[in-house]
Design an enzyme around this catalytic site. Structure first.
Site, short mmCIF file in Angstrom:
data_model
loop_
_atom_site.label_atom_id
_atom_site.label_comp_id
_atom_site.label_asym_id
_atom_site.label_seq_id
_atom_site.Cartn_x
_atom_site.Cartn_y
_atom_site.Cartn_z
N THR A 287 -4.07 0.75 36.79
CA THR A 287 -5.49 1.05 37.02
C THR A 287 -6.30 0.58 35.83
O THR A 287 -5.76 0.30 34.75
CB THR A 287 -5.72 2.57 37.17
OG1 THR A 287 -5.59 3.20 35.89
CG2 THR A 287 -4.76 3.18 38.15
N ASP A 288 -7.59 0.52 35.99
CA ASP A 288 -8.48 0.39 34.85
C ASP A 288 -8.64 1.78 34.23
O ASP A 288 -8.16 2.79 34.76
CB ASP A 288 -9.83 -0.20 35.28
CG ASP A 288 -10.52 -0.95 34.14
OD1 ASP A 288 -10.22 -0.65 32.96
OD2 ASP A 288 -11.36 -1.81 34.42
N TYR A 289 -9.33 1.85 33.12
CA TYR A 289 -9.47 3.06 32.32
C TYR A 289 -9.99 4.23 33.17
O TYR A 289 -11.11 4.19 33.66
CB TYR A 289 -10.45 2.76 31.19
CG TYR A 289 -10.38 3.63 29.97
CD1 TYR A 289 -9.80 3.17 28.80
CD2 TYR A 289 -10.91 4.91 29.98
CE1 TYR A 289 -9.75 3.96 27.66
CE2 TYR A 289 -10.87 5.71 28.85
CZ TYR A 289 -10.29 5.23 27.69
OH TYR A 289 -10.25 6.02 26.56
#
Length: 765
Positions: A287-289
């Site tokens: 995932t992204d942050y």
């Protein structure tokens, strides 16, 4: 060559091919056996731990064991970390994983090595304007070498999101607006980072981002909703991601935006149906942050619900949010997630570690000698300087104002002239800003007393705005003098000079993540100074710093020359000086259209026609026509089109020829053009080929880039440039999302930018 020799040659070739295939097969079997055995030993908690990617951030050596994350590493609850820099720190944390945890599984160490490590190259939008894939591949290769020498084995790059909206700040990290050019860049970057094998200690695993469509947010506002047809997805936005997958990228990062009402992080159609089933991607997805947690605000449910949604969709690793770590056990107990789904995710992460050689040597990337000798070397810096000079785009050069002469007295003004911290641009997380070189520094060394300097203005009149865009150690250092005093200082030195060099534009963090702008013009404080300098009737050269296409209508009228240098990296000053003084002839071409004003946005060359298009004649003359698709107040044309860029020399195109006007399937045709350097300088030209499908089962763009070549010509030299067109070049995704080439007539355009009218006709039969 006799028959016996040919037979022997064929036998030897087949023998080595079979041997190599057998070796690969055996290696894959060994990996499977190893991973199977390791998985069988893991507890449920340890499996979930491999899916956890926290950010330790910077820390003082000696703290790793005692930190909260250090304790989780000991318990086997961490799969990797990011944002740690230096061999000493990474080695310390890795030691906790492989010496204190039960199963001794090594960690991945990632970083946003977006456009270089300590040796920082131009921002990606800048390097895309080089149109030089070997250069871009070698840039990624050098970045991998530096990062791997400092303990990093995984980069969150390349960012390959297509974008046609310069309001979106992250265009600075992209390859621009075009799917064909973007795909070439995507492939080159992945190959540069990963090399021929991840077993090589000088390569690192690439992570292509952001999957998918992140570059098309409504209103150009970062993280905002994305909504488009599947036809546009497959034809315009998906190709660079697909190119990365085909190049063997090891990992992919999910995007923040929703797709057809479901956030990408929880979108099974995207992550499984397309990525794994259709494209056969076999790496892992991160995932992204806090991407999992943010699905709560999207309205998809509580943390347990969205975490289960993400894993079931095909996400393998959770960056920072710890939703997997804290909820998956409960979801498995409640049969909301299967153990098979969990095992598949864990396997993919363990396979990445295996491919990187971390199980054989967890400290593979922790060679202190490499860290001392392979980072920010003179050779690396020289290459970064070369890359920068290749990325600059000459937008205007009336009366051959450029190149400059060392005998001229130069007035250097502008808030970007002496702002070395801003030269690396956005997403330069490993850069030592103190080592970056400003334009003022290099020009002072070159010109001595022939250089006069005054800041002239602040970046912006608004002090609070300057604070917002001066983050991450990249302040412009606002001058406390009044605006009039600053202006008058610039005017005073300009009067004593032969030419005015105005370092104008954005600061580094006016573009990048969470840096969207509704007004994409130069800040007013700088515009006002430019008007005052114009009144002196001296030649004015703008050195334009920007992370996005800007609306430069006024500036293009006031300035005699404009050299767009983007944010050139740590070697900014020397690179800009080389080009300004003609040691390097600029050859960059825009990878993204520059609008006349923000009201034209989105504006891009490969648009569709309407049923009421404006005629080419009226379009070129900027004439309005009622009941046609045009504006009342501005031309349809951009200020600078895609593919545009001038040189200190001139190029002439002639003798466009086609080998046949009838292209049979499975065959090819050849298009040639003679390019002549008709000016007074040696130079490089990017010869561009575009195709238009005149009749389709669905509407087709007015023009699509299908080939380009960057050629060097000495002054007076003529070269014949050849392109090969096949059925593959004519394929697109139709209404049923089948990848097809339809019979019919096509136009081929060859020229110096996307606005070329140099066309010939052929037919696919």
């Amino acid at each position: 060559m006799n028959f016996k020799y040919l037979t022997t040659l064929l036998f030897v070739s087949l023998f080595f091919s079979c041997t190599q295939n057998k070796e690969v097969e055996n290696l894959e079997k060994s990996k499977k056996v190893f991973i199977d055995e390791l998985l069988s030993k893991m507890t449920l908690e340890e499996k979930i731990g491999q899916l956890n990617l926290p950010s330790l951030g910077d820390f003082t050596t000696g703290q790793a064991t005692n930190s909260n994350i250090g304790k989780k590493i000991e318990q086997g609850l961490v799969g990797g970390l990011f944002n740690i820099k230096s061999v000493a720190k990474i080695k310390e944390v890795q030691r906790v994983a492989v010496e204190k945890s039960r199963l001794k599984i090594p960690l991945l160490f990632g970083m946003d090595v977006v456009h270089g490590y300590e040796t920082t190259f131009p921002i990606p939008l800048g390097t895309s304007c080089s149109w030089d894939m070997d250069l871009i591949k070698n840039m990624a290769k050098m970045a991998a070498k530096e990062a791997s020498a400092d303990g990093i084995c995984w980069t969150f790059s390349p960012m390959v999101d297509i974008s046609r909206d310069p309001r979106w700040g992250r265009v600075a990290e992209s390859g621009g607006e075009d799917s064909y050019l973007g795909s070439q860049i995507s492939r080159a970057m992945v190959q540069g980072y990963q090399g021929n094998t991840l077993a090589d200690k000088q390569t690192i695993m690439s992570c292509v981002k952001h999957f998918a469509l992140y570059g098309a947010p409504e209103a150009g506002r970062d993280y905002n909703t994305v909504d488009m047809s599947r036809g546009r997805m497959f034809n315009d936005y998906f190709p660079p991601y697909k190119a990365a997958v085909d190049a063997g990228v090891g990992s992919i990062m999910a995007s923040f935006n929703e797709i057809e009402g479901i956030p990408a992080t929880g979108n099974k159609w995207l992550m499984t149906d397309i990525l794994r089933d259709k494209w056969k991607f076999n790496g892992f997805v991160v995932t992204d942050y806090t991407g999992v947690n943010e699905m709560i605000d999207h309205g998809m449910g509580d943390l347990q619900t969205v975490s289960a949604l993400a894993l079931n969709a095909g996400i393998d690793m959770d960056m920072v949010g710890e939703g997997f770590l804290t909820t998956l056990k409960k979801s498995i107990d409640e049969n909301k997630v299967s153990i098979n789904q969990l095992d598949a995710a864990v396997r993919r992460i363990l396979e990445a570690k295996y491919d990187l050689g971390l199980f054989d040597d967890p400290y593979k990337y922790c060679d202190e000698q490499r860290a001392k000798t392979e980072i920010f070397t003179p050779e690396n810096r020289a290459f970064a300087q070369k890359v920068a000079t290749e990325s600059f785009v000459l937008l205007k050069n009336d009366n051959q104002v450029l190149p400059l002469k060392t005998t001229q007295k130069v007035a250097l003004v502008g808030p970007l002239a002496d702002a070395k911290e801003n030269m690396p641009g956005t997403w330069s997380v490993a850069t030592d800003f103190s080592k970056a070189i400003s334009l003022k520094t290099t020009l002072s060394e070159k010109l001595g007393s022939n250089l006069l300097y005054a800041k002239g203005s602040n970046l912006d009149y608004n002090q609070e705005f300057e604070k917002r865009v001066g983050v991450f150690g990249k302040s412009i250092n606002r001058d406390g003098k009044t605006d009039d005093v600053l202006n008058n200082e610039a005017i005073a030195i300009a009067k004593k000079s032969d030419i005015i060099l105005f370092a104008i534009g954005e600061s580094a963090e006016m573009s990048g993540e969470s840096s969207s702008r509704s007004n994409i013009e130069i800040p007013q404080a700088q515009k006002d100074l430019l008007k005052k300098l114009k009144a002196l009737n001296k030649p004015i050269v703008l050195v334009l710093f920007t992370g996005r296409p800007l609306a430069l209508t006024e500036e293009s009228q006031l300035a005699d020359a404009i050299l767009n240098v983007w944010f050139p990296g740590t070697e900014a000053g020397p690179a800009i000086t080389e080009v300004l003084y003609g040691a390097v002839n600029p050859s960059g071409k825009l990878s993204m259209t520059f609008p006349r004003n923000v009201g034209q946005v989105p504006i891009y060359y490969s648009h569709k026609n309407t049923g009421r298009p404006l005629s080419d004649e009226k379009r070129e003359k900027c004439e309005f026509e009622k009941f046609r698709s045009n504006y009342l107040d501005v031309c349809n044309t951009p200020l600078f089109p895609f593919g545009y860029g001038l040189s200190y020399t001139t190029f002439e195109y002639s003798s466009v020829k086609i080998s046949t006007t009838k292209l049979s399937r499975k065959e090819s045709l050849e298009v040639t053009v003679d390019v002549t350097n008709t000016g007074d300088f040696d130079g490089k030209e990017v010869v561009q080929l575009y195709i238009r499908d005149l009749v389709g089962s669905v509407t087709r763009p007015v023009k699509e880039l299908k080939g380009f070549q960057k050629v060097f010509l000495k002054k007076g030299e003529v070269k014949t440039v050849k392109f090969i067109i096949t059925e593959e070049d004519l394929k697109f995704y139709d209404f049923n999302l089948d990848f097809v080439a339809e019979s019919g007539k096509f136009e081929v355009f060859i020229g110096t930018n996307s606005d070329t009218r140099n066309k010939i006709l052929f037919e696919l039969i």
